[in-house]
Design a protein around this motif. Structure first.
Motif, PDB file in Angstrom:
ATOM      1  N   THR A 241       7.117   0.682   7.692  1.00 50.01           N
ATOM      2  CA  THR A 241       7.218   0.683   6.227  1.00 50.01           C
ATOM      3  C   THR A 241       8.230  -0.331   5.705  1.00 50.01           C
ATOM      4  O   THR A 241       8.193  -0.682   4.520  1.00 50.01           O
ATOM      5  CB  THR A 241       7.574   2.080   5.712  1.00 50.01           C
ATOM      6  OG1 THR A 241       8.790   2.532   6.341  1.00 50.01           O
ATOM      7  CG2 THR A 241       6.463   3.073   6.031  1.00 50.01           C
ATOM      8  N   ALA A 242       9.111  -0.832   6.564  1.00 52.85           N
ATOM      9  CA  ALA A 242      10.080  -1.843   6.131  1.00 52.85           C
ATOM     10  C   ALA A 242       9.411  -3.142   5.716  1.00 52.85           C
ATOM     11  O   ALA A 242      10.035  -3.994   5.080  1.00 52.85           O
ATOM     12  CB  ALA A 242      11.081  -2.116   7.253  1.00 52.85           C
ATOM     13  N   THR A 243       8.138  -3.302   6.049  1.00 48.34           N
ATOM     14  CA  THR A 243       7.430  -4.544   5.733  1.00 48.34           C
ATOM     15  C   THR A 243       6.735  -4.517   4.378  1.00 48.34           C
ATOM     16  O   THR A 243       6.311  -5.568   3.886  1.00 48.34           O
ATOM     17  CB  THR A 243       6.359  -4.842   6.798  1.00 48.34           C
ATOM     18  OG1 THR A 243       5.354  -3.817   6.758  1.00 48.34           O
ATOM     19  CG2 THR A 243       6.969  -4.894   8.190  1.00 48.34           C
ATOM     20  N   VAL A 244       6.584  -3.333   3.777  1.00 51.50           N
ATOM     21  CA  VAL A 244       5.746  -3.194   2.582  1.00 51.50           C
ATOM     22  C   VAL A 244       6.188  -4.125   1.459  1.00 51.50           C
ATOM     23  O   VAL A 244       5.368  -4.787   0.804  1.00 51.50           O
ATOM     24  CB  VAL A 244       5.713  -1.727   2.108  1.00 51.50           C
ATOM     25  CG1 VAL A 244       5.007  -1.615   0.756  1.00 51.50           C
ATOM     26  CG2 VAL A 244       5.012  -0.853   3.140  1.00 51.50           C
ATOM     27  N   GLY A 245       7.479  -4.189   1.220  1.00 56.65           N
ATOM     28  CA  GLY A 245       7.982  -5.044   0.155  1.00 56.65           C
ATOM     29  C   GLY A 245       7.779  -6.523   0.400  1.00 56.65           C
ATOM     30  O   GLY A 245       7.930  -7.340  -0.529  1.00 56.65           O
ATOM     31  N   GLY A 246       7.402  -6.887   1.627  1.00 54.10           N
ATOM     32  CA  GLY A 246       7.159  -8.286   1.957  1.00 54.10           C
ATOM     33  C   GLY A 246       5.703  -8.694   1.851  1.00 54.10           C
ATOM     34  O   GLY A 246       5.348  -9.849   2.121  1.00 54.10           O
ATOM     35  N   LEU A 247       4.847  -7.746   1.449  1.00 54.00           N
ATOM     36  CA  LEU A 247       3.444  -8.074   1.221  1.00 54.00           C
ATOM     37  C   LEU A 247       3.285  -8.789  -0.114  1.00 54.00           C
ATOM     38  O   LEU A 247       3.936  -8.428  -1.103  1.00 54.00           O
ATOM     39  CB  LEU A 247       2.590  -6.802   1.208  1.00 54.00           C
ATOM     40  CG  LEU A 247       2.378  -6.090   2.550  1.00 54.00           C
ATOM     41  CD1 LEU A 247       1.817  -4.700   2.307  1.00 54.00           C
ATOM     42  CD2 LEU A 247       1.440  -6.896   3.448  1.00 54.00           C
ATOM     43  N   ARG A 248       2.423  -9.754  -0.188  1.00 53.65           N
ATOM     44  CA  ARG A 248       2.120 -10.405  -1.445  1.00 53.65           C
ATOM     45  C   ARG A 248       1.291  -9.440  -2.303  1.00 53.65           C
ATOM     46  O   ARG A 248       0.807  -8.412  -1.794  1.00 53.65           O
ATOM     47  CB  ARG A 248       1.350 -11.707  -1.215  1.00 53.65           C
ATOM     48  CG  ARG A 248       0.007 -11.537  -0.532  1.00 53.65           C
ATOM     49  CD  ARG A 248      -0.688 -12.866  -0.341  1.00 53.65           C
ATOM     50  NE  ARG A 248      -1.016 -13.480  -1.618  1.00 53.65           N
ATOM     51  CZ  ARG A 248      -1.512 -14.710  -1.756  1.00 53.65           C
ATOM     52  NH1 ARG A 248      -1.712 -15.465  -0.675  1.00 53.65           N
ATOM     53  NH2 ARG A 248      -1.797 -15.194  -2.936  1.00 53.65           N
ATOM     54  N   PRO A 249       1.116  -9.688  -3.584  1.00 49.38           N
ATOM     55  CA  PRO A 249       0.262  -8.822  -4.395  1.00 49.38           C
ATOM     56  C   PRO A 249      -1.124  -8.661  -3.771  1.00 49.38           C
ATOM     57  O   PRO A 249      -1.727  -9.632  -3.320  1.00 49.38           O
ATOM     58  CB  PRO A 249       0.191  -9.557  -5.733  1.00 49.38           C
ATOM     59  CG  PRO A 249       1.502 -10.264  -5.816  1.00 49.38           C
ATOM     60  CD  PRO A 249       1.779 -10.721  -4.409  1.00 49.38           C
ATOM     61  N   ARG A 250      -1.562  -7.424  -3.700  1.00 47.41           N
ATOM     62  CA  ARG A 250      -2.831  -7.022  -3.081  1.00 47.41           C
ATOM     63  C   ARG A 250      -2.850  -7.245  -1.570  1.00 47.41           C
ATOM     64  O   ARG A 250      -3.906  -7.229  -0.938  1.00 47.41           O
ATOM     65  CB  ARG A 250      -4.035  -7.699  -3.747  1.00 47.41           C
ATOM     66  CG  ARG A 250      -4.109  -7.417  -5.239  1.00 47.41           C
ATOM     67  CD  ARG A 250      -5.409  -7.845  -5.886  1.00 47.41           C
ATOM     68  NE  ARG A 250      -5.336  -7.619  -7.319  1.00 47.41           N
ATOM     69  CZ  ARG A 250      -5.525  -6.443  -7.935  1.00 47.41           C
ATOM     70  NH1 ARG A 250      -5.818  -5.389  -7.198  1.00 47.41           N
ATOM     71  NH2 ARG A 250      -5.412  -6.334  -9.243  1.00 47.41           N
ATOM     72  N   GLY A 251      -1.676  -7.452  -0.998  1.00 41.60           N
ATOM     73  CA  GLY A 251      -1.578  -7.550   0.447  1.00 41.60           C
ATOM     74  C   GLY A 251      -1.821  -6.192   1.095  1.00 41.60           C
ATOM     75  O   GLY A 251      -1.770  -5.149   0.447  1.00 41.60           O
ATOM     76  N   ARG A 252      -2.061  -6.236   2.397  1.00 39.48           N
ATOM     77  CA  ARG A 252      -2.470  -5.009   3.103  1.00 39.48           C
ATOM     78  C   ARG A 252      -1.625  -4.792   4.352  1.00 39.48           C
ATOM     79  O   ARG A 252      -1.483  -5.693   5.184  1.00 39.48           O
ATOM     80  CB  ARG A 252      -3.937  -5.120   3.501  1.00 39.48           C
ATOM     81  CG  ARG A 252      -4.502  -3.911   4.248  1.00 39.48           C
ATOM     82  CD  ARG A 252      -5.956  -4.143   4.594  1.00 39.48           C
ATOM     83  NE  ARG A 252      -6.776  -4.323   3.405  1.00 39.48           N
ATOM     84  CZ  ARG A 252      -7.912  -3.646   3.157  1.00 39.48           C
ATOM     85  NH1 ARG A 252      -8.335  -2.748   4.015  1.00 39.48           N
ATOM     86  NH2 ARG A 252      -8.586  -3.881   2.066  1.00 39.48           N
ATOM     87  N   LEU A 253      -1.063  -3.586   4.473  1.00 39.73           N
ATOM     88  CA  LEU A 253      -0.414  -3.141   5.699  1.00 39.73           C
ATOM     89  C   LEU A 253      -1.449  -2.407   6.531  1.00 39.73           C
ATOM     90  O   LEU A 253      -1.979  -1.377   6.106  1.00 39.73           O
ATOM     91  CB  LEU A 253       0.765  -2.219   5.377  1.00 39.73           C
ATOM     92  CG  LEU A 253       1.385  -1.454   6.552  1.00 39.73           C
ATOM     93  CD1 LEU A 253       1.944  -2.398   7.607  1.00 39.73           C
ATOM     94  CD2 LEU A 253       2.470  -0.499   6.056  1.00 39.73           C
ATOM     95  N   VAL A 254      -1.770  -2.943   7.698  1.00 39.93           N
ATOM     96  CA  VAL A 254      -2.765  -2.346   8.589  1.00 39.93           C
ATOM     97  C   VAL A 254      -2.029  -1.666   9.739  1.00 39.93           C
ATOM     98  O   VAL A 254      -1.334  -2.315  10.525  1.00 39.93           O
ATOM     99  CB  VAL A 254      -3.744  -3.405   9.127  1.00 39.93           C
ATOM    100  CG1 VAL A 254      -4.776  -2.757  10.050  1.00 39.93           C
ATOM    101  CG2 VAL A 254      -4.436  -4.119   7.970  1.00 39.93           C
ATOM    102  N   VAL A 255      -2.187  -0.361   9.845  1.00 42.34           N
ATOM    103  CA  VAL A 255      -1.462   0.435  10.835  1.00 42.34           C
ATOM    104  C   VAL A 255      -2.382   0.721  12.017  1.00 42.34           C
ATOM    105  O   VAL A 255      -3.396   1.421  11.877  1.00 42.34           O
ATOM    106  CB  VAL A 255      -0.963   1.754  10.216  1.00 42.34           C
ATOM    107  CG1 VAL A 255      -0.176   2.566  11.253  1.00 42.34           C
ATOM    108  CG2 VAL A 255      -0.108   1.478   8.986  1.00 42.34           C
TER     109      VAL A 255
END
Length: 333
Positions: A241-255
């Motif tokens: 979850t530490a990466t979420v703020g580094g996603l661009r708008p509409r970016g996706r965290l894939v777990v």
């Protein structure tokens, strides 16, 4: 034939002899050459198999020994792999929609049927993937779960060539994720603990390396322009979850790694930039075949340590202790 089984939930692996199974309608008998040891094999040991005794193993590479009635697409002697996907029912709603990996029958190699910790394994015809000549059995086996999960997670993420894509972790999954991301044409960020891993990350194909113990990962990703996709391969909820703020708008965290604790995400971080958090399952037999072909074409290879099938207990213990660098593969010889 020799096989390694879990006699009951919580039991150690035991090497036994049992008759060679014969293929029924639309089944294929595969002679196992290699089988990867996956963290998900713990599910078999911990009591999640449909019945016991059960033989684990869902990263299988071998050759077709015999085919049952109705099988036309596989030939005796053909090299094939079998992964997590244990076949579809073709009648549930997801199957009728073509989403076979989400089949409600939940057939999983090594859980609902015996897997590849054995000299022979039976599988339905739709679960198999053809192995290209360029890949050895030992190389192909880990790609049937670890490989296809990374490959599918990236190719279905919405990222396009040139986009910034981050991979969290450089272990059994992550070292493949970085390679796949590089070969897909992404601007690759590898994220792990410790500056000493930076050179290894770059050897795998990362263009940037972030030591999560030394920098604010989200801020660094944002400085690089924001990640279109973050592929998390680790078991740490906090690192994911530490990466979420580094996603661009509409970016996706894939777990695709399975954290031991629930993910906790600050809702405004998702809402204000329309970011997404998505889980991703492994892949069908065809997805695995795509993975194998792509790896053969582009040079993606797992880093493996081999052991004889009889040493399954040692291999599994080493993997669970985090001492495997990077995939342990059991061989039938």
């Amino acid at each position: 034939m020799r096989a390694v089984q879990v006699a009951k939930p919580g039991a150690d692996f035991e090497l036994i002899d049992r008759p060679v199974p014969q293929p029924g309608h639309w089944q294929v008998l595969v002679r196992t050459a290699a089988c990867g040891v996956c963290h998900s094999d713990a599910m078999t040991k911990d009591g999640m198999a449909s019945t016991y005794p059960r033989t684990p193993g869902h990263e299988v590479a071998g050759t077709v020994e015999a085919v049952g009635d109705g099988v036309t697409q596989w030939q005796v002697g053909q090299r094939v792999g079998i992964g997590w996907f244990g076949g579809a029912c073709f009648t549930c709603t997801p199957c009728r929609e073509g989403d076979f990996i989400s089949c409600r029958a939940a057939r999983v190699t090594g859980l609902s049927a015996d897997g590849g910790y054995a000299e022979y394994v039976l599988a339905p015809a739709d679960a198999l993937a053809a192995i290209p000549d360029e890949l050895s059995d030992v190389e192909a086996a880990p790609l049937m779960c670890a490989g296809v999960t990374c490959f599918n997670g990236l190719r279905g993420s919405g990222a396009r060539a040139g986009d910034l894509v981050a991979v969290v972790g450089l272990g059994g999954l992550g070292h493949l994720g970085v390679q796949f991301a590089n070969r897909m044409g992404f601007d690759v960020v590898a994220i792990a603990r410790g500056e000493e891993k930076g050179e290894f990350a770059r050897q795998l194909g990362a263009h940037h390396y972030l030591d999560s113990t030394a920098v604010d990962v989200a801020a660094e990703l944002a400085r690089l322009g924001g990640a279109r996709t973050v592929l998390s391969t680790v078991t740490s909820s906090a690192a994911t979850t530490a990466t979420v703020g580094g996603l661009r708008p509409r970016g996706r965290l894939v777990v695709i790694g399975v954290p031991t604790e629930p993910l906790q995400v600050f809702a405004p971080d998702l809402i204000l930039a329309s970011r997404l958090v998505a889980g991703h399952a492994s892949g069908t037999g065809m997805d695995s075949e795509d993975t194998l072909r792509f790896a053969a074409l582009t040079g993606v290879r797992p880093m493996v340590e081999t052991m004889p099938m009889a040493e399954a207990n040692r291999g599994y213990a080493k993997m669970m202790a985090g001492q495997a660098r990077f995939r342990i593969v059991l061989t039938a010889q």
